[in-house]
Design a protein around this motif. Structure first.
Motif, PDB file in Angstrom:
ATOM      1  N   GLY A   1      -1.600  -1.902   3.322  1.00  0.00           N
ATOM      2  CA  GLY A   1      -1.582  -3.249   2.753  1.00  0.00           C
ATOM      3  C   GLY A   1      -0.886  -4.226   3.688  1.00  0.00           C
TER       4      GLY A   1
ATOM      5  N   ASP B   1      -3.172  -4.514   6.670  1.00  0.00           N
ATOM      6  CA  ASP B   1      -4.399  -5.224   6.313  1.00  0.00           C
ATOM      7  C   ASP B   1      -4.922  -6.124   7.428  1.00  0.00           C
ATOM      8  OD1 ASP B   1      -2.504  -7.199   6.221  1.00  0.00           O
ATOM      9  OD2 ASP B   1      -2.792  -7.728   4.119  1.00  0.00           O
TER      10      ASP B   1
ATOM     11  N   ALA C   1     -10.934  -3.029  11.139  1.00  0.00           N
ATOM     12  CA  ALA C   1     -11.464  -2.024  10.216  1.00  0.00           C
ATOM     13  C   ALA C   1     -11.910  -0.769  10.944  1.00  0.00           C
ATOM     14  CB  ALA C   1     -12.626  -2.620   9.426  1.00  0.00           C
TER      15      ALA C   1
ATOM     16  N   TYR D   1      -3.950   6.252   5.389  1.00  0.00           N
ATOM     17  CA  TYR D   1      -3.486   5.533   4.207  1.00  0.00           C
ATOM     18  C   TYR D   1      -3.619   4.030   4.444  1.00  0.00           C
ATOM     19  CZ  TYR D   1      -1.221   9.960   2.960  1.00  0.00           C
ATOM     20  OH  TYR D   1      -0.956  11.277   2.667  1.00  0.00           O
ATOM     21  N   ASP D   2      -3.824   3.306   3.358  1.00  0.00           N
ATOM     22  CA  ASP D   2      -3.866   1.845   3.402  1.00  0.00           C
ATOM     23  C   ASP D   2      -2.455   1.327   3.171  1.00  0.00           C
ATOM     24  OD1 ASP D   2      -4.321  -0.839   3.211  1.00  0.00           O
ATOM     25  OD2 ASP D   2      -5.436  -0.749   1.314  1.00  0.00           O
TER      26      ASP D   2
ATOM     27  N   GLY E   1       0.815  -1.207   0.000  1.00  0.00           N
ATOM     28  CA  GLY E   1       0.000   0.000   0.000  1.00  0.00           C
ATOM     29  C   GLY E   1       0.847   1.255   0.000  1.00  0.00           C
TER      30      GLY E   1
END
Length: 563
Positions: A552, A523, A527, A549-550, A356
């Motif tokens: 990953g 990840d 959430a 930001y993601d 990510g």
């Protein structure tokens, strides 16, 4: 200053790694320059260095684990555990034909030296047996052994020990002398070497590794062998069967050979690997399969790279797949028949912990190097990225305090190649984000570096991660599975809930003030954690902005930056 002699134990293995890595670092360019077999791609020295760098990192991890757990009575490193770590590190980090063979040589030694798990030290008899097993297992790993290569040098080192007496230092010195003599004989065994007027590059590297073993065990570095630092002076190139004048293209390209080098790690059982050997042997050449106990390193030269990978899929689970086209364009010289592409004026190279963030950095124009959990990039990977950036000026962002020495070595090598490199000592990817945000290629280089360094330095960083084992920390003793909140690299919070721990960490950071909070979610993070932290900032800290930001697949569950 000479090293103090020491017995063959865990500390000796650690010292051997360090000395051998330093020796290969000094000899790397020379070994690359004499590399003409099996493929004259000029990377044998680099591949040996990267392989041993991975082995050294594995050994250092053993000692780091002991030092971190000393307060909870962690066992001291043993000869068995340390030599096994060295062999495993070489296996998972093996590069090229030469590195793969070196990994098997180390594995052969480990099979003998680690046979007695309780032994604290090895004796001369064990070392003799270990060097014999190393040579034999390496030869067995190569589908079609060729004399005049590193295999000959390894066998000669072991043969020299027949009837050898004395302590471990005497054994190491005898092996070194046997290897050195065999190295000088390699041009007479292999036509490609005699035609080029060089000794075998892989054998040259092994001589350096054995010299480091001698220095480790005796405290005295042996004199380097004459005639191996460049083309062999005493035996001029043989042109009797070839009336052409040797050129770089003659020595650096063999258009009749396979087009691709394929390397991958493979999880598979012995029976599947036996079938894989047969299939790959039919597909190409330079086949070397090393390893055991379910984990293998596969190396082969083929024209059909896809078929080589598919064979691995049928055998088990291949990963860390590397495919190199031997005729691929060199960014410095350009492909044959084409001029080199123009260098950019300035670029940024950054190490990032997940896919990510790699995408985020690349959108901002940076060249990235992915650092997977437990697999930090080697200096060679950073050098390759600096070259890939293809710029006259490069800003390097390591984004990890533990990479400072690796990054410094890569920067120094790039400078030697004429690139102006500025290393900004970023310790976290969020510091790198802050630096990249103020990067302006149009500014003078020094001014840009100062601005990026200031932005990174003004960013405090933290992360939330899961403890892998029991350990003593600045916040007390943690247990495996605990949630850890690290601020500026030190454990500040030990908790059981990810969101609650993240909130505590964020509060501690913002207690000192701040204008911008950066959150990078892995990840595996819940959430809801980002929304909860954003709400916390809105409720308790006025005029503080938050950006998410993601990240990953990254090591930490959460990265936090406060500017």
């Amino acid at each position: 200053m000479a090293q103090v002699p020491q017995p063959l134990d865990a500390l000796a293995v650690r010292a051997w790694c360090t000395l051998a890595l330093q020796a290969l670092g000094r000899a790397r360019e020379e070994i690359d320059a004499i590399n003409v077999y099996p493929v004259a791609d000029g990377d044998t020295g680099t591949n040996l260095y990267l392989t041993l760098e991975s082995a050294t990192a594995a050994v250092e991890a053993v000692f780091a684990g002991y030092e971190a757990g000393a307060a909870v009575d962690a066992p001291r490193p043993t000869l068995a555990g340390t030599i096994q770590a060295m062999a495993h590190g070489a296996l998972i980090g093996a590069r090229g034909n030469s590195g793969t063979i070196l990994a098997q040589l180390l594995r052969g030694m480990a099979e003998v030296l680690a046979a007695d798990d309780e032994s604290a030290r090895g004796d001369a008899r064990m070392l003799r047996l270990a060097l014999r097993q190393a040579a034999d297992s390496a030869r067995q790993a190569v589908a079609h052994p060729v004399e005049g290569t590193v295999l000959s040098v390894a066998s000669a080192a072991a043969d020299a020990l027949t009837g050898a007496e004395g302590d471990c230092g005497d054994v190491a010195r005898a092996a070194y002398e046997g290897a050195r003599a065999a190295l000088m004989a390699t041009p007479g065994q292999l036509a490609a070497l005699k035609r080029a007027g060089v000794v075998d590059a892989g054998g040259r590297g092994l001589v350096e590794v054995l010299a480091a073993l001698v220095e480790t065990l005796t405290g005295e570095a042996p004199m380097p062998p004459r005639g191996t630092h460049a083309r062999v002076e005493s035996d001029p190139p043989d042109t009797s069967t070839d009336t052409r004048t040797d050129t770089c293209e003659d020595l650096c390209a063999d258009e009749s050979g396979p087009a691709y080098e394929v390397i991958y790690l493979l999880e598979a059982d012995d029976a599947a690997v036996a079938r894989l050997r047969e299939r790959l042997d039919a597909l190409g050449d330079s086949l070397v399969v090393v390893g055991g106990d379910g984990l293998w390193n596969v190396h082969v030269h083929v024209d059909d790279a896809g078929a080589a990978v598919e064979a691995g899929v049928e055998a088990g689970r291949p990963y860390r797949i590397r495919i190199t086209h031997f005729a691929a364009e060199d960014v410095h010289t350009g492909a044959a028949g084409r001029p080199p592409r123009e260098r950019a004026q300035r670029a940024v190279v950054a190490v990032v912990p997940g896919e990510g963030l790699a995408g985020l950095y690349e959108e901002a124009g940076a060249t990235t190097v992915l650092a997977r959990a437990g697999e930090p990039p080697a200096s060679g990977e950073l050098v390759a990225a600096l070259r890939r950036a293809h710029a006259r000026e490069v800003v390097l962002l390591p984004n990890d305090a533990d990479l400072r020495h690796t990054a410094a070595a890569a920067a120094e090598q790039a400078r030697a190649e004429g690139v102006r490199v500025a290393l900004i000592p970023t310790r976290s990817a969020v510091q790198g984000i802050a630096a990249l945000a103020v990067h302006e290629p149009e500014r003078r280089f020094d001014e840009d570096v100062v601005a990026m360094t200031s932005a990174a330095g003004a960013t405090r960083y933290a992360e939330v991660a899961i403890a892998e084992r029991q350990a003593w920390t600045m916040a007390g003793i943690c247990q495996a599975g605990d949630v850890l909140g690290l601020v500026d690299g030190d454990v500040a919070v030990i908790g059981s809930d990810i969101t609650a721990t993240a909130e505590t960490v964020l509060d501690r950071m913002l207690a000192a003030g701040g204008e911008m909070v950066t959150l990078v979610l892995g990840d595996e993070a819940p959430a809801s954690v980002a929304a909860r932290l954003q709400a916390r900032v809105r409720e308790a800290y006025l005029a503080v902005d938050t950006v998410v930001y993601d990240g990953g697949r990254q090591g930490p569950l959460l990265l936090i930056g406060v500017e």
